[in-house]
Design a protein around this motif. Sequence first.
Motif, PDB file in Angstrom:
ATOM      1  N   GLU A  17       0.829  -1.214   0.000  1.00 50.54           N
ATOM      2  CA  GLU A  17       0.000   0.000   0.000  1.00 50.54           C
ATOM      3  C   GLU A  17       0.856   1.254   0.000  1.00 50.54           C
ATOM      4  OE1 GLU A  17      -3.716   2.077   0.169  1.00 50.54           O
ATOM      5  OE2 GLU A  17      -3.273  -0.042  -0.193  1.00 50.54           O
ATOM      6  N   SER A  18       2.016   1.203   0.661  1.00 50.21           N
ATOM      7  CA  SER A  18       2.882   2.380   0.734  1.00 50.21           C
ATOM      8  C   SER A  18       3.508   2.728  -0.608  1.00 50.21           C
ATOM      9  CB  SER A  18       3.990   2.146   1.765  1.00 50.21           C
ATOM     10  OG  SER A  18       4.906   1.156   1.321  1.00 50.21           O
ATOM     11  N   LEU A  19       3.450   1.814  -1.553  1.00 52.54           N
ATOM     12  CA  LEU A  19       4.012   2.066  -2.883  1.00 52.54           C
ATOM     13  C   LEU A  19       2.975   2.626  -3.854  1.00 52.54           C
ATOM     14  CD1 LEU A  19       6.127  -1.213  -3.242  1.00 52.54           C
ATOM     15  CD2 LEU A  19       6.872   1.026  -2.405  1.00 52.54           C
ATOM     16  N   HIS A  20       1.792   2.979  -3.339  1.00 45.49           N
ATOM     17  CA  HIS A  20       0.720   3.492  -4.183  1.00 45.49           C
ATOM     18  C   HIS A  20       0.241   4.853  -3.674  1.00 45.49           C
ATOM     19  CE1 HIS A  20       0.673  -0.802  -5.070  1.00 45.49           C
ATOM     20  NE2 HIS A  20       0.020  -0.539  -6.181  1.00 45.49           N
ATOM     21  N   LEU A  21      -0.324   5.618  -4.592  1.00 48.51           N
ATOM     22  CA  LEU A  21      -0.983   6.874  -4.231  1.00 48.51           C
ATOM     23  C   LEU A  21      -2.447   6.559  -3.968  1.00 48.51           C
ATOM     24  CD1 LEU A  21      -1.045   9.953  -3.937  1.00 48.51           C
ATOM     25  CD2 LEU A  21      -1.500  10.100  -6.397  1.00 48.51           C
ATOM     26  N   HIS A  22      -2.790   6.472  -2.677  1.00 50.21           N
ATOM     27  CA  HIS A  22      -4.152   6.120  -2.285  1.00 50.21           C
ATOM     28  C   HIS A  22      -4.669   7.209  -1.350  1.00 50.21           C
ATOM     29  CE1 HIS A  22      -7.083   2.904  -0.517  1.00 50.21           C
ATOM     30  NE2 HIS A  22      -7.685   3.813  -1.269  1.00 50.21           N
ATOM     31  N   ASP A  23      -5.417   8.120  -1.892  1.00 53.13           N
ATOM     32  CA  ASP A  23      -5.935   9.263  -1.144  1.00 53.13           C
ATOM     33  C   ASP A  23      -7.454   9.280  -1.299  1.00 53.13           C
ATOM     34  OD1 ASP A  23      -6.544  11.691   0.034  1.00 53.13           O
ATOM     35  OD2 ASP A  23      -4.820  12.727  -0.822  1.00 53.13           O
ATOM     36  N   LEU A  24      -8.170   9.011  -0.208  1.00 53.84           N
ATOM     37  CA  LEU A  24      -9.630   8.944  -0.274  1.00 53.84           C
ATOM     38  C   LEU A  24     -10.269  10.319  -0.458  1.00 53.84           C
ATOM     39  CD1 LEU A  24     -10.591   6.271   2.399  1.00 53.84           C
ATOM     40  CD2 LEU A  24     -10.285   6.021  -0.053  1.00 53.84           C
ATOM     41  N   MET A  66      -9.392  12.185  -2.829  1.00 52.37           N
ATOM     42  CA  MET A  66      -9.435  12.308  -4.289  1.00 52.37           C
ATOM     43  C   MET A  66      -9.607  10.920  -4.896  1.00 52.37           C
ATOM     44  SD  MET A  66      -6.438  15.194  -4.896  1.00 52.37           S
ATOM     45  CE  MET A  66      -5.226  14.288  -3.905  1.00 52.37           C
ATOM     46  N   PRO A  67     -10.788  10.315  -4.723  1.00 52.59           N
ATOM     47  CA  PRO A  67     -10.972   8.933  -5.180  1.00 52.59           C
ATOM     48  C   PRO A  67     -10.887   8.788  -6.688  1.00 52.59           C
ATOM     49  CG  PRO A  67     -13.064   9.910  -4.502  1.00 52.59           C
ATOM     50  CD  PRO A  67     -12.002  10.890  -4.116  1.00 52.59           C
ATOM     51  N   TRP A  68     -11.073   9.878  -7.417  1.00 55.67           N
ATOM     52  CA  TRP A  68     -11.015   9.769  -8.881  1.00 55.67           C
ATOM     53  C   TRP A  68      -9.604   9.459  -9.395  1.00 55.67           C
ATOM     54  CZ3 TRP A  68     -12.240  14.158  -6.110  1.00 55.67           C
ATOM     55  CH2 TRP A  68     -11.276  15.145  -6.054  1.00 55.67           C
ATOM     56  N   LEU A  69      -8.603   9.626  -8.534  1.00 55.76           N
ATOM     57  CA  LEU A  69      -7.242   9.312  -8.945  1.00 55.76           C
ATOM     58  C   LEU A  69      -6.966   7.815  -8.947  1.00 55.76           C
ATOM     59  CD1 LEU A  69      -5.192  12.061  -7.031  1.00 55.76           C
ATOM     60  CD2 LEU A  69      -5.884  12.041  -9.436  1.00 55.76           C
ATOM     61  N   GLY A  70      -7.818   7.058  -8.262  1.00 51.65           N
ATOM     62  CA  GLY A  70      -7.588   5.619  -8.171  1.00 51.65           C
ATOM     63  C   GLY A  70      -6.449   5.301  -7.217  1.00 51.65           C
ATOM     64  N   ARG A  71      -5.727   4.255  -7.534  1.00 50.92           N
ATOM     65  CA  ARG A  71      -4.576   3.843  -6.708  1.00 50.92           C
ATOM     66  C   ARG A  71      -3.368   3.594  -7.605  1.00 50.92           C
ATOM     67  NH1 ARG A  71      -6.262  -1.101  -3.090  1.00 50.92           N
ATOM     68  NH2 ARG A  71      -4.110  -0.813  -2.418  1.00 50.92           N
ATOM     69  N   PRO A  72      -2.836   4.618  -8.233  1.00 53.01           N
ATOM     70  CA  PRO A  72      -1.690   4.403  -9.132  1.00 53.01           C
ATOM     71  C   PRO A  72      -0.428   4.019  -8.366  1.00 53.01           C
ATOM     72  CG  PRO A  72      -2.098   6.745  -8.836  1.00 53.01           C
ATOM     73  CD  PRO A  72      -3.236   6.027  -8.174  1.00 53.01           C
ATOM     74  N   PHE A  73       0.380   3.218  -8.996  1.00 45.67           N
ATOM     75  CA  PHE A  73       1.660   2.810  -8.409  1.00 45.67           C
ATOM     76  C   PHE A  73       2.653   3.968  -8.546  1.00 45.67           C
ATOM     77  CE2 PHE A  73       5.892   0.902  -8.648  1.00 45.67           C
ATOM     78  CZ  PHE A  73       5.887   0.082  -7.541  1.00 45.67           C
TER      79      PHE A  73
END
Length: 299
Positions: free
Chosen positions: A37-44, A46-53
């Motif tokens: 999870e720490s290797l992804h951009l996961h920001d709730l 801005m959910p439209w960004l998804g979870r990019p690596f």
Amino acid sequence: MTGLRRDERRLAWLLVLPAVLCIVLVALFPLAWTVWESLHLHDLRMPWLGRPFVGLANYAELAADRRFWGALLHTALFAAVTVPAELLLGLVLALGMNRAFRGRGVLRAALLVPWAIPTVVAALLWRFMFESQTGIVNALLVDAGVLERPVVWLVQARTAWVPVMLADIWKTTPFVALLLLAGLQNIDPRLYEAAAMDGAGAWRRLWHVTLPLLRPAILVALIFRTLDAVRLFDLVYVLTGGGPGTSTEPVALYTFNTLLQNLRFGYGAALSVVVFALTFALALLYIRLLGRDVLGRDA
């Protein structure tokens, strides 16, 4: 004989397998998931960004984060003050309780009361004593002449750490004393008699007999208390909330705020990985420096 050993080894693995599976499910899998999870951009937010690596981008941001380094400094300061104080006071209490005197059982039971109190309740108690200018602590210190006027403890950055550290020392010193008392009771009394016959006084017996034989218990207490200090959260959360501002915010509280208040799961996971790495490194360091004789081999 070879076949018998093979069967015994297979049976041993079958017996150990349930415990190994529990460790994998409870410890290793969440850790691996946090690292991923720490290797992804996961920001709730801005959910439209998804979870990019994003690779190590979260760790690069963490390295430049002044608030993180401030929280790390607060954690180190807290550990540097409370852990030695708890070890010293715990040793004094353990030495006292190890002596034979009337009412020793009652004293041991009473000593464990602070440790048995939930941390949230203890934090609320110490907050009540320090919270206002008319609190119990200010009244006692002014009456005793220690202070000229009451101090607003929880509003000033320099004084807000005082109730936090005192509360932790008051609550966890009995735990350290209990561990050291168990170690003291495993020391053969004949060693003290032999040392006394050789002319060793009380201090020499303490330094050359008690402390060397107490090293395993000291190592265990030191590891437990240091790891707990690095993971400091609930006491500060209830007592000061990390304030004033962020002057009493430890790393664990900053991680909590990042995850559950700012909803930055990727960056919060990176913070969690760093906290785990710090605690693991400290445990290895203690075992390396103090655990050679304890483990009976070169650590």
